[in-house]
Every structure is written in C-alpha cells, then in structure tokens.
Scaffold this active site. Structure first.
Site, PDB file in Angstrom:
ATOM      1  CG  ASP A 101      -1.869   1.226   1.214  1.00  0.00           C
ATOM      2  OD1 ASP A 101      -2.543   1.416   0.184  1.00  0.00           O
ATOM      3  OD2 ASP A 101      -1.909   1.980   2.196  1.00  0.00           O
ATOM      4  CB  SER A 102       0.205   4.714  -1.026  1.00  0.00           C
ATOM      5  OG  SER A 102      -1.023   4.933  -0.358  1.00  0.00           O
ATOM      6  CD  GLU A 117      -0.180   7.249   5.468  1.00  0.00           C
ATOM      7  OE1 GLU A 117       0.883   7.190   6.130  1.00  0.00           O
ATOM      8  OE2 GLU A 117      -0.733   6.248   4.983  1.00  0.00           O
ATOM      9  CB  CYS A 138      -2.617   0.991  -2.941  1.00  0.00           C
ATOM     10  SG  CYS A 138      -2.479   2.702  -3.537  1.00  0.00           S
ATOM     11  CG  HIS A 146      -4.985   5.818   3.495  1.00  0.00           C
ATOM     12  ND1 HIS A 146      -4.427   5.186   2.410  1.00  0.00           N
ATOM     13  CD2 HIS A 146      -3.947   6.207   4.278  1.00  0.00           C
ATOM     14  CE1 HIS A 146      -3.108   5.208   2.526  1.00  0.00           C
ATOM     15  NE2 HIS A 146      -2.792   5.816   3.655  1.00  0.00           N
ATOM     16  CB  CYS A 152      -8.831   5.657  -0.749  1.00  0.00           C
ATOM     17  SG  CYS A 152      -7.207   5.894   0.024  1.00  0.00           S
TER      18      CYS A 152
END
Length: 273
Positions: A10-11, A152, A73, A187, A185
């Site tokens: 994943d990013s 993040e 991702c 996230h 996404c």
C-alpha cells in the site's frame, strides 16, 4: 508453497484495513506488509511515478518468496493491476473489483457513490468496474484529497476530522440520492465513523477489505496453497517512513503488538520484469 507468506502493498497505512480482514478470514496465513508512507499519498502523483513505486514495493516482497500479492491501494490497483498480473507468476488481487461487486450486491436504487484519491477517480476504474457488471448503475464519484494526509498523520476522529469529512463530502451528499458509497481508498475505512455520520445511516458504506480477503481465500483454496497446519503466524510489517506513526495507527486498527515494525529503503527498479 503453502507455508509461504501473502504479500500486501500500500502507499501507506491504509492497506492495514485490508490486512486486518485477511488476518480475520485467514488466521493461519502469514502476511508481509509494506507501506510506502514516505512517499504517500499516491493519489496526486503522475501515473508513471505510481507504477515505478508500486514495482519497487513488489520487488521487495518477491525477494521474500511470497505466494500471492494483494495490491491494497486503489490508485496502484487502477494503474498497475493488469501489468502485474501479466508479468508475475503468482496470483495478484487488487481492491477495485471486490469493492465494486460488494456495492452492487447491496444497492437498492442502483445509485452508487465512489470516493477516492485524485488518481483513482481520474482513472475511471470504479465506474468501469461497476458498469462491466451492471451497465444500468448510476455512478457518482468524488476525489477527497484531504483524507489520506489526515489519516497518515494519525487524525482519525474529533472535530477537525469531522470538519474535513463534512466539507469534502458536501457535493456528493447534497446533489445525489445515492444509497451506497464505496470507500475507494483503503485509508478511508479509518474515517468510516465520520463518513457514516456525514452521509447518514440510510447510505451503506462499502469497504473492499472483506470482499478482497474472500477473493484471496478462494484463489488460494482453488490453487491448494492455503496453509494446512496449525500455527499462530508471525506477521511482518515494513514502512518507508516513520516507524512510530505507523505503529500507533497499526496498533489501534489491528489490535495487536506492533513492536516488530521495521523501516525499509526500497530499491529503484529499472526493468519491470
């Protein structure tokens, strides 16, 4: 082969929402997770850059002899999935198709919203996936570029998170009568409570993690690659950024000891196999 780990990329930390579901549905399987938190988010980056970074993550995992790759991702899935499938000799699963299937299963009025990064939304990957299954679906998509940086940084709730979520979702909420919303996404499930509050209880929130894990289980089962013994697997977690931030978010989300998170520097990949 059955003893080999499943690789997850994943990013950043968002793919932990998929890893959590993999751990729940496949409790005997060992995971190696690598999140590129140093260069997150991928959403605003050019397609060529996302492809290059994704291959760096993949090569890191290939050296660890993984038996399957999960691209957790959405932006990387949109830009690299078909290329990865064609060039790797292990199964590769992304998160877009599973998310689309889940949404179509639950929608009642065939009006589905999709929120994601700029890269994912501009790729049209979700509308394409949804219309491939059902051409009558009405899709309303919206980029929410402020979500990933907020996650993040560890801001998952509170007044600031609510303010950002409310402001970002206003166009979708005020102008379209969707009954289903895909979190495009990985996230975004970390902001699920705030998103649900803003959109209202009448909107079903879809996170692709559950369906993705189900697909992984099905593929490994069909290929007879599921681990057959009894064990409590020891997972490995790597980040390209700050270990402490990754640990804090991962510990809260996975409800497990995260003392073994390690920092890694990825190697540039010149030839994508």
């Amino acid at each position: 082969m059955t003893n080999q780990p499943i690789g997850v990329i994943d990013s950043g930390v968002g793919g932990l929402t998929v890893a959590s579901e993999l751990m729940r549905q496949l409790p005997k399987e060992r995971l190696i997770y690598v999140g590129d938190t140093l260069r997150c988010p991928y959403g605003p980056r050019p397609k060529e850059e996302v492809i290059a970074y994704t291959w760096e993550l993949v090569h890191f995992l290939l050296k660890r002899n993984i038996k399957m790759l999960v691209v957790a991702c959405n932006t990387a899935t949109a830009f690299t999935l078909e290329d990865l499938k064609s060039k790797l000799d292990i199964p590769v699963v992304g998160v877009i198709q599973p998310g689309a299937r889940s949404a179509i299963k639950v929608t009642k009025n065939n009006k589905i919203g999709v929120i994601g990064t700029e890269g994912t939304i501009h790729s049209r990957a979700y509308p394409d996936a949804l219309h491939h299954i059902n051409s009558t679906i009405e899709v309303y998509d919206l980029a929410c570029p402020d979500f990933v940086p907020m996650v993040e940084s560890g801001v998952l709730s509170g007044s600031h998170a609510m303010q950002v979520v409310e402001g970002s979702l206003k166009p979708l909420k005020n102008h379209f009568e969707i009954d289903t919303l895909i979190l495009g996404c990985t996230h975004y499930p970390l902001l699920r409570d705030a998103i649900q509050t803003v959109m209202g209880e009448h909107v079903t929130i879809i996170s692709s993690g559950e369906e993705t894990a189900r697909e992984v289980s099905t593929i490994l089962g069909y290929q007879k690659k599921l681990f057959q013994g009894n064990r409590k697997p020891r997972h490995e977690f790597y980040t390209t950024g700050k270990i402490e931030v990754f640990q804090n978010i991962a510990r809260d989300w996975l409800q497990t000891d995260m003392n073994q998170v390690r920092r890694v520097e990825l190697e540039e990949v010149v030839n994508y196999l």
